[in-house]
Design an enzyme around this catalytic site. Structure first.
Site, short mmCIF file in Angstrom:
data_model
loop_
_atom_site.label_atom_id
_atom_site.label_comp_id
_atom_site.label_asym_id
_atom_site.label_seq_id
_atom_site.Cartn_x
_atom_site.Cartn_y
_atom_site.Cartn_z
N ASP A 21 0.77 -1.24 0.00
CA ASP A 21 0.00 0.00 0.00
C ASP A 21 0.80 1.30 0.00
N CYS A 25 -15.51 4.40 1.44
CA CYS A 25 -16.74 4.27 0.66
C CYS A 25 -16.63 2.98 -0.13
N CYS A 59 -18.82 1.64 -5.17
CA CYS A 59 -18.44 1.17 -6.51
C CYS A 59 -17.80 -0.22 -6.46
N CYS A 72 -20.43 -4.43 -7.73
CA CYS A 72 -19.84 -5.22 -8.83
C CYS A 72 -20.44 -6.62 -8.89
N CYS A 86 -20.61 0.21 -11.55
CA CYS A 86 -19.81 0.99 -10.60
C CYS A 86 -19.80 2.48 -10.97
N CYS A 89 -20.94 -3.75 -18.75
CA CYS A 89 -21.41 -3.34 -17.42
C CYS A 89 -20.89 -1.93 -17.08
N CYS A 142 -15.16 -6.70 -17.73
CA CYS A 142 -16.24 -5.76 -17.40
C CYS A 142 -17.32 -5.77 -18.48
C1 B12 Z 1 -4.05 6.61 -3.71
C2 B12 Z 1 -4.94 5.46 -3.31
C3 B12 Z 1 -6.30 5.71 -3.14
C4 B12 Z 1 -6.92 7.04 -3.52
C5 B12 Z 1 -7.04 7.06 -5.07
C6 B12 Z 1 -7.67 5.77 -5.64
C7 B12 Z 1 -7.27 5.41 -7.05
N1 B12 Z 1 -8.19 4.77 -7.74
O1 B12 Z 1 -6.15 5.65 -7.48
C8 B12 Z 1 -8.27 7.00 -2.74
C9 B12 Z 1 -8.06 7.64 -1.39
C10 B12 Z 1 -9.45 7.64 -3.45
C11 B12 Z 1 -8.41 5.50 -2.55
C12 B12 Z 1 -9.64 4.89 -2.33
C13 B12 Z 1 -9.80 3.52 -2.17
N2 B12 Z 1 -8.81 2.62 -2.00
CO1 B12 Z 1 -6.94 3.02 -2.28
N3 B12 Z 1 -5.09 3.18 -2.69
C14 B12 Z 1 -4.39 4.17 -3.14
C15 B12 Z 1 -2.94 3.72 -3.36
C16 B12 Z 1 -2.11 4.16 -2.14
C17 B12 Z 1 -2.29 4.22 -4.65
C18 B12 Z 1 -3.17 4.00 -5.90
C19 B12 Z 1 -2.60 4.68 -7.11
O2 B12 Z 1 -1.44 4.50 -7.46
N4 B12 Z 1 -3.41 5.53 -7.75
C20 B12 Z 1 -2.97 6.28 -8.86
C21 B12 Z 1 -3.71 5.88 -10.09
C22 B12 Z 1 -3.08 6.66 -11.24
O3 B12 Z 1 -3.50 4.48 -10.25
P1 B12 Z 1 -4.53 3.52 -11.00
O4 B12 Z 1 -5.89 3.68 -10.48
O5 B12 Z 1 -3.95 2.17 -11.06
O6 B12 Z 1 -4.43 4.23 -12.44
C23 B12 Z 1 -4.97 3.66 -13.56
C24 B12 Z 1 -5.96 4.59 -14.26
O7 B12 Z 1 -5.68 5.92 -13.98
C25 B12 Z 1 -5.79 4.16 -15.68
N5 B12 Z 1 -5.59 5.20 -16.69
C26 B12 Z 1 -4.95 6.36 -16.64
N6 B12 Z 1 -4.95 6.93 -17.86
C27 B12 Z 1 -5.58 6.08 -18.68
C28 B12 Z 1 -5.85 6.16 -20.03
C29 B12 Z 1 -6.56 5.11 -20.64
C30 B12 Z 1 -6.81 5.21 -22.09
C31 B12 Z 1 -7.00 4.00 -19.87
C32 B12 Z 1 -7.79 2.90 -20.48
C33 B12 Z 1 -6.70 3.93 -18.49
C34 B12 Z 1 -6.01 4.98 -17.94
O8 B12 Z 1 -4.61 3.37 -15.79
C35 B12 Z 1 -3.86 3.52 -14.60
C36 B12 Z 1 -2.94 2.34 -14.42
O9 B12 Z 1 -3.61 1.14 -14.49
C37 B12 Z 1 -3.12 2.15 -3.44
C38 B12 Z 1 -1.92 1.35 -2.95
C39 B12 Z 1 -0.83 1.33 -4.01
N7 B12 Z 1 0.39 1.62 -3.64
O10 B12 Z 1 -1.11 1.02 -5.17
C40 B12 Z 1 -4.39 1.92 -2.59
C41 B12 Z 1 -5.34 0.85 -3.08
C42 B12 Z 1 -5.57 1.07 -4.55
N8 B12 Z 1 -6.57 1.18 -2.38
C43 B12 Z 1 -7.27 0.17 -2.03
C44 B12 Z 1 -8.58 0.24 -1.47
C45 B12 Z 1 -9.11 -1.03 -0.79
C46 B12 Z 1 -9.33 1.42 -1.59
C47 B12 Z 1 -10.83 1.59 -1.29
C48 B12 Z 1 -11.68 0.41 -1.72
C49 B12 Z 1 -11.01 1.88 0.22
C50 B12 Z 1 -12.43 2.24 0.62
N9 B12 Z 1 -13.34 1.29 0.75
O11 B12 Z 1 -12.72 3.40 0.86
C51 B12 Z 1 -11.15 2.87 -2.12
C52 B12 Z 1 -11.57 2.52 -3.57
C53 B12 Z 1 -11.91 3.74 -4.42
C54 B12 Z 1 -11.67 3.49 -5.91
N10 B12 Z 1 -12.73 3.39 -6.71
O12 B12 Z 1 -10.50 3.38 -6.32
C55 B12 Z 1 -6.60 -1.14 -2.41
C56 B12 Z 1 -7.32 -1.70 -3.64
C57 B12 Z 1 -7.25 -3.21 -3.78
C58 B12 Z 1 -7.85 -3.64 -5.08
N11 B12 Z 1 -8.50 -4.80 -5.06
O13 B12 Z 1 -7.75 -2.96 -6.07
C59 B12 Z 1 -5.11 -0.66 -2.70
C60 B12 Z 1 -4.39 -1.39 -3.83
C61 B12 Z 1 -4.35 -0.86 -1.37
C62 B12 Z 1 -3.97 -2.32 -1.14
N12 B12 Z 1 -2.68 -2.61 -0.99
O14 B12 Z 1 -4.77 -3.21 -1.10
N13 B12 Z 1 -7.23 4.84 -2.66
S1 SF4 Z 2 -19.20 -3.07 -11.59
FE1 SF4 Z 2 -17.52 -4.55 -11.79
S2 SF4 Z 2 -17.87 -5.60 -13.76
FE2 SF4 Z 2 -19.17 -3.76 -13.73
S3 SF4 Z 2 -17.90 -2.21 -14.79
FE3 SF4 Z 2 -17.53 -1.98 -12.60
S4 SF4 Z 2 -15.72 -3.22 -12.18
FE4 SF4 Z 2 -16.52 -3.86 -14.19
S1 SF4 Z 3 -18.45 5.12 -5.30
FE1 SF4 Z 3 -16.24 4.75 -5.53
S2 SF4 Z 3 -15.46 6.51 -6.68
FE2 SF4 Z 3 -17.51 7.06 -5.93
S3 SF4 Z 3 -17.17 8.14 -4.02
FE3 SF4 Z 3 -17.44 5.97 -3.48
S4 SF4 Z 3 -15.35 5.07 -3.49
FE4 SF4 Z 3 -15.24 7.07 -4.53
#
Ligand code: B12
Ligand code: SF4
Ligand code: SF4
Length: 374
Positions: free
Chosen positions: A134, A241, A244, A248, A194, A191, A188
């Site tokens: 993390d 939260c 989302c 799923c 989320c 769907c 996905c």
């Molecule tokens: C910062 C962070 C957050 C932030 C930002 C979340 C986010 N989605 O990035 C906040 C505080 C909002 C957050 C919330 C949550 N988090 Co959090 N968080 C992190 C952390 C520390 C870093 C994530 C990161 O690098 N984000 C930066 C973005 C850029 O990364 P990314 O989402 O992978 O980016 C992708 C997209 O941007 C996409 N993209 C970008 N440009 C483009 C362009 C195109 C064309 C396409 C197709 C895609 C695309 O591709 C990127 C790479 O795949 C990780 C731990 C870690 N070191 O990874 C935990 C982590 C992601 N969190 C986790 C959890 C559990 C949560 C929550 C569920 C907690 C909760 N219940 O409240 C929520 C989920 C919210 C959500 N929908 O993501 C878990 C998720 C486990 C899993 N199964 O995925 C992690 C991995 C921690 C862990 N070790 O388990 N989190």
């Molecule tokens: S709810 Fe689950 S299966 Fe549906 S779009 Fe989101 S991540 Fe994909």
């Molecule tokens: S539904 Fe997912 S993206 Fe929306 S506020 Fe909640 S954790 Fe964040």
């Protein structure tokens, strides 16, 4: 030992230690990440998480974090709740703690076990290892996708056909090549559940999240007042939260987590807001000992709970809110005024505002919170 026999040995140990999923990615498997992360940062979707910008180079590339890395082993543990948490949102007199925080903090549990697996790998593979969970500058979700553990859903969460959205991730970086898994395909399809359920429309596009609109960002990472636009949508979510994730359809295949330390504790399952508002710092620390909620600190915990109290529309909470008008932290005081303005009839609000010296001395903060110009 090397290759497939070494892999089989460490996978067996990992499963024995309670990891539900195991996969290996080549350290150079994701050359797309620097560009994607930069795109996110340029759009400011990282909100106030400046550390994401500061560490961007090594975050997006395992070799920049550690030049010696050749393979990344990704391990995951299920924290599936065994029930649908969405109906909990309707309990407005209760504090809703997201599923991942209703018991032990996963960091320490996972890190300890990762170290055990890594120790075995280092001794049998005669190699160097580093473990991450993390908080390190590692993009865990895309690496997990490359390691074949699941795919990043449209909500950006790593999702598995077997465990749904409920997986915690951890990694072992290692200095020797190990046989990698095939990257997981995305499932996905058409769907959009989320994207549709998000109460604050935080997804600018599928697979991308704008943390400036995410409630989990505001009630967990953010310091300072909760911006006004997000107070009502916060509902009863005092920490995190799950919307989302919970919606799923792949969750239907998830069995309840094997680790009892991730099963919800009774006191952390929908505790009454009145109890939470009455907690002093010592009580807060003992109740949330070992839970991720404790990392919030007492003041931010009260801030969140007061916003949820405002959303309860229950004037019966006023006796628990009013003492917090005198709290030493201005953000707590301001949140208390917001709750007061939501719950009290206008004459009570006016009376209290005049009576409380603190309200006068913090006039700017308080009026802003109460919805007026200072
Ligand atoms: C910062 C962070 C957050 C932030 C930002 C979340 C986010 N989605 O990035 C906040 C505080 C909002 C957050 C919330 C949550 N988090 Co959090 N968080 C992190 C952390 C520390 C870093 C994530 C990161 O690098 N984000 C930066 C973005 C850029 O990364 P990314 O989402 O992978 O980016 C992708 C997209 O941007 C996409 N993209 C970008 N440009 C483009 C362009 C195109 C064309 C396409 C197709 C895609 C695309 O591709 C990127 C790479 O795949 C990780 C731990 C870690 N070191 O990874 C935990 C982590 C992601 N969190 C986790 C959890 C559990 C949560 C929550 C569920 C907690 C909760 N219940 O409240 C929520 C989920 C919210 C959500 N929908 O993501 C878990 C998720 C486990 C899993 N199964 O995925 C992690 C991995 C921690 C862990 N070790 O388990 N989190
Ligand atoms: S709810 Fe689950 S299966 Fe549906 S779009 Fe989101 S991540 Fe994909
Ligand atoms: S539904 Fe997912 S993206 Fe929306 S506020 Fe909640 S954790 Fe964040």
């Amino acid at each position: 030992m090397a290759g497939a026999p070494l892999r089989a040995l460490i996978e067996k140990r990992a499963r024995h230690l309670g990891f539900d999923v195991f996969g290996i990615a080549d350290a150079s498997a994701r050359p797309d990440l620097p560009e994607k992360l930069n795109g996110v940062l340029e759009n400011n979707w990282h909100a106030g998480m400046d550390w994401m910008f500061e560490t961007r180079k090594r975050r997006a590339s395992p070799a920049d974090l550690w030049p010696g890395v050749r393979s990344v082993i990704v391990l995951a543990m299920s924290y599936a709740p065994g029930h649908d948490p969405l109906p909990d949102l309707a309990r407005r007199d209760r504090g809703n703690i997201s599923v991942y925080a209703r018991n032990r903090d996963y960091h320490s549990l996972i890190k300890g076990r990762l170290k055990e697996v890594a120790g075995l790998l280092a001794s049998r593979g005669n190699c160097q290892v580093k473990v991450f969970v993390d908080t390190a500058p590692v993009m865990e979700k895309p690496l997990a996708e490359s390691a074949g553990i699941g795919w990043q859903g449209k909500n950006t969460v790593l999702t598995s056909r077997r465990h749904g959205a409920w997986l915690f991730l951890g990694e072992i970086y290692c200095s020797i090549p190990l046989p990698p898994d095939a990257e997981h395909a995305r499932h996905c399809g058409s769907c959009t559940a989320c994207l549709d359920i998000c109460p604050t429309s935080a997804f600018p596009a599928p697979y991308r999240l704008d943390a400036r609109k995410c409630l989990a960002y505001y009630n967990n990472e953010h310091h300072g007042p909760i911006p006004r636009a997000f107070r009502r949508p916060m509902g009863n979510r005092i920490f995190g939260c799950d919307d989302c994730l919970a919606v799923c359809p792949w969750n239907k295949f998830a069995r309840k987590a094997r680790q009892s330390r991730f099963h919800a504790r009774d006191e952390l399952t929908l505790p009454p807001l009145s109890h939470l508002l009455d907690m002093d710092d010592a009580r807060f620390r003992s109740t949330f000992s070992g839970s991720p909620v404790r990392r919030l600190g007492h003041a931010r915990f009260l801030r969140n709970t007061l916003i949820c109290a405002a959303n309860s529309d229950d004037p019966g909470l006023l006796p628990h809110v009013i003492p917090l008008l005198d709290h030493p932290d201005p953000v707590v005081r301001g949140s208390a005024v917001w709750a007061l303005a939501s719950l009290a009839p206008p004459e009570t609000f006016e009376h209290l505002r005049q009576r409380h010296k603190l309200l006068e001395s913090d006039r700017g903060v308080i009026l802003e919170w109460a919805g007026e110009s200072p």
